[in-house]
Design a protein around this motif. Structure first.
Motif, PDB file in Angstrom:
ATOM      1  N   GLY A 128       0.806  -1.220   0.000  1.00  0.00           N
ATOM      2  CA  GLY A 128       0.000   0.000   0.000  1.00  0.00           C
ATOM      3  C   GLY A 128       0.835   1.264   0.000  1.00  0.00           C
ATOM      4  O   GLY A 128       0.330   2.338  -0.325  1.00  0.00           O
ATOM      5  N   GLN A 129       2.114   1.159   0.353  1.00  0.00           N
ATOM      6  CA  GLN A 129       2.991   2.320   0.364  1.00  0.00           C
ATOM      7  C   GLN A 129       3.616   2.515  -1.024  1.00  0.00           C
ATOM      8  O   GLN A 129       4.068   1.561  -1.649  1.00  0.00           O
ATOM      9  N   ARG A 130       3.611   3.764  -1.504  1.00  0.00           N
ATOM     10  CA  ARG A 130       4.232   4.103  -2.781  1.00  0.00           C
ATOM     11  C   ARG A 130       5.093   5.339  -2.579  1.00  0.00           C
ATOM     12  O   ARG A 130       4.646   6.326  -2.001  1.00  0.00           O
ATOM     13  N   ASN A 131       6.323   5.268  -3.056  1.00  0.00           N
ATOM     14  CA  ASN A 131       7.227   6.405  -2.966  1.00  0.00           C
ATOM     15  C   ASN A 131       7.840   6.678  -4.327  1.00  0.00           C
ATOM     16  O   ASN A 131       8.074   5.749  -5.113  1.00  0.00           O
ATOM     17  N   VAL A 132       8.100   7.938  -4.590  1.00  0.00           N
ATOM     18  CA  VAL A 132       8.807   8.298  -5.815  1.00  0.00           C
ATOM     19  C   VAL A 132      10.299   8.332  -5.482  1.00  0.00           C
ATOM     20  O   VAL A 132      10.763   9.222  -4.780  1.00  0.00           O
ATOM     21  N   ARG A 133      11.026   7.338  -5.965  1.00  0.00           N
ATOM     22  CA  ARG A 133      12.464   7.284  -5.705  1.00  0.00           C
ATOM     23  C   ARG A 133      13.198   8.296  -6.565  1.00  0.00           C
ATOM     24  O   ARG A 133      14.125   8.985  -6.095  1.00  0.00           O
TER      25      ARG A 133
ATOM     26  N   GLN B 285      16.634   4.576   3.341  1.00  0.00           N
ATOM     27  CA  GLN B 285      16.965   3.767   2.161  1.00  0.00           C
ATOM     28  C   GLN B 285      17.679   4.597   1.107  1.00  0.00           C
ATOM     29  O   GLN B 285      18.600   4.121   0.437  1.00  0.00           O
ATOM     30  N   ALA B 286      17.228   5.854   0.940  1.00  0.00           N
ATOM     31  CA  ALA B 286      17.805   6.707  -0.096  1.00  0.00           C
ATOM     32  C   ALA B 286      19.150   7.294   0.309  1.00  0.00           C
ATOM     33  O   ALA B 286      20.062   7.412  -0.521  1.00  0.00           O
TER      34      ALA B 286
END
Length: 392
Positions: free
Chosen positions: A234-239, A387-388
């Protein structure tokens, strides 16, 4: 004989009296035992107002009733009202209220237990991860209406191509800038630039008429979705945000009676390559996270729940602090000085949460959750940053 009967009656009466007294005594002792078992001394936290109280009852709800704390179905109570109350425990109550906000350009009303902008975003769920707000996440919710712009997908038709951007920009103008699409004098958009950006919307960009044989055109970018087993479902991130490229194109233009009838590419030079947009999609099942009763993880899960963070956020917290310290309250990075479960730098920062910060996991966790909320909004926000960047 008369005297013998009198003695016998007196003896029987005495036995009945003793039996009755014994029954009464047993009743009193039993009742006293019940009261002793029902009496509790607990820490009561109602909307941040903390006090130690004495109350009677076997469940959390009983103790709240005894203290005249009325709760509604929409309130947050931790532990739950029907759970058994424990002497020396802590009961947290967050009362719900109705608030108004502007969500992606539309006024909406919510019933929530949130007290800050950050807690409100948490209550909105995964769609608000990475959202943009008109106020700081640490700001208390009051009468001022808060504007929230969530992560959304917007399609832009420009220069014969479709550009799909995933962004939390609030306005159409912001979306175009985010994607690197520049409007020149005379260009027009099908939607006012100041209009709210809405998930799934299509914006048509019309270039100003030009008879020039050489023009600068937009090159669309591609979108790549990457599944991340270390991010909850359900989690979405723009890397990596996508950026359009640019190309200078020379056309051979054929006209008939002054009207253009055909246009053929003679030469095209790419002056800026498009940058692929990378969207990370979580695939971790939060139910797989194991929490042993009484452990530091159990304490953290309870304290996180008190902030309105559910299993998905706890999954991120578990990953974050497993990476930082393996949940070791005495973990110390000798090169940097970072200390404890959240690896505070320096460790003495955690003294603001308690003098026992060196050894008490609950003190360290309380400080760590406050740090995460103030700086990243949620554990998943902190985990994405870790993480980034490799740190948080």
């Amino acid at each position: 004989m008369v005297g013998g009967d009198g003695v016998r009656r007196s003896s029987l009466t005495g036995r009945w009296r003793l039996a009755a007294q014994a029954a009464i005594l047993a009743t009193v002792v039993g009742t006293t035992g019940v009261f002793a078992l029902a009496h509790k001394s607990v820490v009561l936290d109602v909307d941040g107002e903390v006090r130690t109280v004495s109350a009677y009852g076997s469940t959390v709800g009983d103790l709240l009733d005894f203290q005249d704390v009325a709760i509604k179905d929409s309130d947050l109570v931790e532990p739950a009202a029907d759970e058994r109350a424990t002497d020396g425990g802590t009961i947290v109550v967050r009362t719900s209220r109705q608030i108004s906000l502007e969500l992606d350009g539309k006024p909406q009303t919510f019933v929530t237990t949130a007290r800050t902008v950050g807690e409100l975003l948490t209550a909105l769920g995964p769609r608000a991860e990475g959202a943009m707000t008109s106020a700081s996440r640490s700001q208390s919710l009051g009468r001022e209406q808060i504007r929230v712009s969530t992560l959304k997908t917007v399609h832009v038709a420009v220069d014969g191509a479709i550009v799909t951007a995933t962004t939390s920009e609030a306005s159409v103008e912001g979306v175009l800038e985010h994607a690197g699409i520049t409007l020149s004098v005379g260009d027009a958009a099908s939607v006012p630039l100041g209009a709210a950006a809405v998930d799934g919307m299509l914006v048509l960009v019309t270039r100003a008429a030009s008879g020039a044989a050489t023009v600068t055109e937009t090159l669309p970018f591609e979108t790549e979705e990457v599944k991340d087993p270390y991010l909850p479902q359900g989690q979405r991130n723009v890397r990596t945000s996508g950026k359009v490229g640019e190309a200078v194109t020379t056309y051979a233009i054929q006209t008939v009676g002054g009207t253009e009838v055909s246009r053929t590419v003679v030469d095209r030079t790419v002056t800026r390559e498009p940058r692929t947009e990378v969207v990370v999609v979580g695939s971790l099942d939060p139910s797989t996270i194991k929490v042993d009763p009484g452990s530091s993880k159990a304490i953290a899960k309870s304290l996180a729940a008190q902030r309105g963070w559910g299993d998905d956020q706890f999954a991120c917290l578990d990953l974050l602090w497993m990476k930082e310290s393996k949940w070791n309250a005495t973990a110390e990075n000798r090169s940097s000085g970072a200390y404890g479960i959240p690896q505070a730098l320096p460790g003495s920062k955690m003294a603001s949460a308690g003098a026992d910060w060196r050894t008490n996991p609950a003190t360290q966790i309380t400080w760590g959750l406050g740090y995460i909320e103030g700086r990243y909004g949620t554990p998943c926000g902190a985990w994405s940053h870790s993480q980034a960047k490799g740190w948080y």
